[in-house]
Design an enzyme around this catalytic site. Sequence first.
Site, mmCIF file in Angstrom:
data_model
loop_
_atom_site.group_PDB
_atom_site.id
_atom_site.type_symbol
_atom_site.label_atom_id
_atom_site.label_comp_id
_atom_site.label_asym_id
_atom_site.label_seq_id
_atom_site.Cartn_x
_atom_site.Cartn_y
_atom_site.Cartn_z
ATOM 1 N N TYR A 9 -0.774 -10.772 1.911
ATOM 2 C CA TYR A 9 -1.979 -10.738 0.787
ATOM 3 C C TYR A 9 -3.021 -11.501 0.789
ATOM 4 O O TYR A 9 -2.888 -13.434 1.149
ATOM 5 C CB TYR A 9 -0.926 -11.398 -0.267
ATOM 6 C CG TYR A 9 -1.848 -11.205 -1.775
ATOM 7 C CD1 TYR A 9 -3.013 -9.862 -1.806
ATOM 8 C CD2 TYR A 9 -1.928 -12.320 -2.830
ATOM 9 C CE1 TYR A 9 -3.671 -9.900 -3.226
ATOM 10 C CE2 TYR A 9 -2.734 -12.927 -3.683
ATOM 11 C CZ TYR A 9 -3.802 -11.600 -3.722
ATOM 12 O OH TYR A 9 -4.404 -11.687 -5.244
ATOM 13 N N LYS A 51 1.063 -1.118 0.100
ATOM 14 C CA LYS A 51 0.023 0.490 0.414
ATOM 15 C C LYS A 51 0.660 1.332 0.124
ATOM 16 O O LYS A 51 1.632 2.030 0.544
ATOM 17 C CB LYS A 51 -1.479 0.000 1.054
ATOM 18 C CG LYS A 51 -2.280 1.431 1.418
ATOM 19 C CD LYS A 51 -2.736 1.482 2.570
ATOM 20 C CE LYS A 51 -3.575 1.737 2.596
ATOM 21 N NZ LYS A 51 -4.803 1.681 4.249
ATOM 22 N N ASP A 104 -13.758 2.739 9.944
ATOM 23 C CA ASP A 104 -13.821 3.130 8.831
ATOM 24 C C ASP A 104 -14.328 0.877 8.630
ATOM 25 O O ASP A 104 -13.607 0.149 7.078
ATOM 26 C CB ASP A 104 -13.121 3.590 7.625
ATOM 27 C CG ASP A 104 -13.055 3.597 6.218
ATOM 28 O OD1 ASP A 104 -14.889 3.562 6.797
ATOM 29 O OD2 ASP A 104 -12.436 3.291 5.632
#
Length: 463
Positions: free
Chosen positions: A97, A46, A140
């Site tokens: 991942y 990221k 979130d």
Amino acid sequence: MEGKNDPVTVPRQIGRFEIVRRLGSGGFATVWLAHDDLLDTPVAIKVLADNLVEDTEIRRRFLAEGRFLRKVDSPHLVRVHDVGELPDGRPYLVLAYADGGTLADRLRSGPLPVGAAVDTILQAAQGISALHRAGLLHRDVKPANLLFHQEPGGYRVVVGDLGLGKALQEASGITIPSGTPTYVAPEQVRALGLDERADVYSLGAVAYAALTGRPPHDFGSLEAVLGLKSLPEPPSRRAAVPPEYDAVVLRALEPDRDRRWPTIDAFATALAQVRPTDAITVRPELNHQKKKLKLAALVAVAAVLAGAGGFAGYQAIRGDRETRVGTDGAAVSVLVPGDWASDVRTSQWTPGGGEPKPTLVASAQSDRFSAADSSQPGVFLGVLPKDALPNSLTAHPECQQAGQLNQPTAEKPRITQEFAGCPGGTSIVEAVVDLGDLLARVQVRSTTIEQGRAVVDSTRKGS
């Protein structure tokens, strides 16, 4: 994160990691699939968006995500392997991942089966609860941030993207409005002091979406959330959801947080308690035939191992030699080609969060068998308690074709589903086999469907 068509320059390398492809991008970051040559494993990287590199607050929050995830050890949180910085000053996080996509991906084709939806939420609740115990809020929680990591026998749900994460102590004061409109708690938009009930609301909204295929409210902006005063329609009125779920999910979605479940654990406990019996136990029509089922299971095994009727199945397993491999203590075993027995790895798993049960992976290279893009033939074999028959099997989006889910009968006491067009031209046969007082979870990847069926047919108790 979405945005597959927006222009993003594809780097060849990030640190020591070779870039494979872009997984997604958003306003704050781009995520790349890369390969770690040192550890020979895929990773997700990221990278902060280049237009935000000078924004000290966003940069601080980006790096704080890595620190938050490193603080908490939970199998249901995305793991951070490394942190680095590009030559242009952009920081990046190297993450485990999750190869099974996101809950948002799966909801594009409609709601999940009830049992799968509940299991997904309960696993996510474990990750969020671990954050709360460490004094952190997620802020979130949404379908795009619940990821699936493929493992032998199924998927593990992991919670990711803590870009809005905040220490509970800091969140107790005035906060900046943030979150995703359709999943954010009203008090989070009102910039009130927050506690873990904000994440309870968001997970409740995700549960609603998983069960019904759509979020509880359709808000286009954070400002729209300010007018929220009422509950949505009960889930059972929008989809084929048992009404027992209505009160549990709607309490999580109370606009007034004092009327909500007080903690994630309280919500998860209530959700687990109302789970329909047929979502976790052997189907009722099979229970009254228990003796017949046990006999049928033994007959099915005998047909593979002996006699003219079983010869074709036995031949489908043929190799240099045939070998029966079993779990630790030989609770269950299957017959496999000889080369699959060259690398047999046994371990334990805890299906449904219960008692640990034995498993094995048998393949010529068992460490490669479980990867989503693997074409390595082999078998996963695990033991399930008698009351844990699932109502769905592992999905295989990497395969081109999925056959019908076949329910158990007295003649064939098993759930099966077959997949074709899998990586390398292989096929996958998924099964749960009823063996009387226990269930066997079997996943076979092989060159032909027939070979997979033969391995499943050879399942029996003992060695």
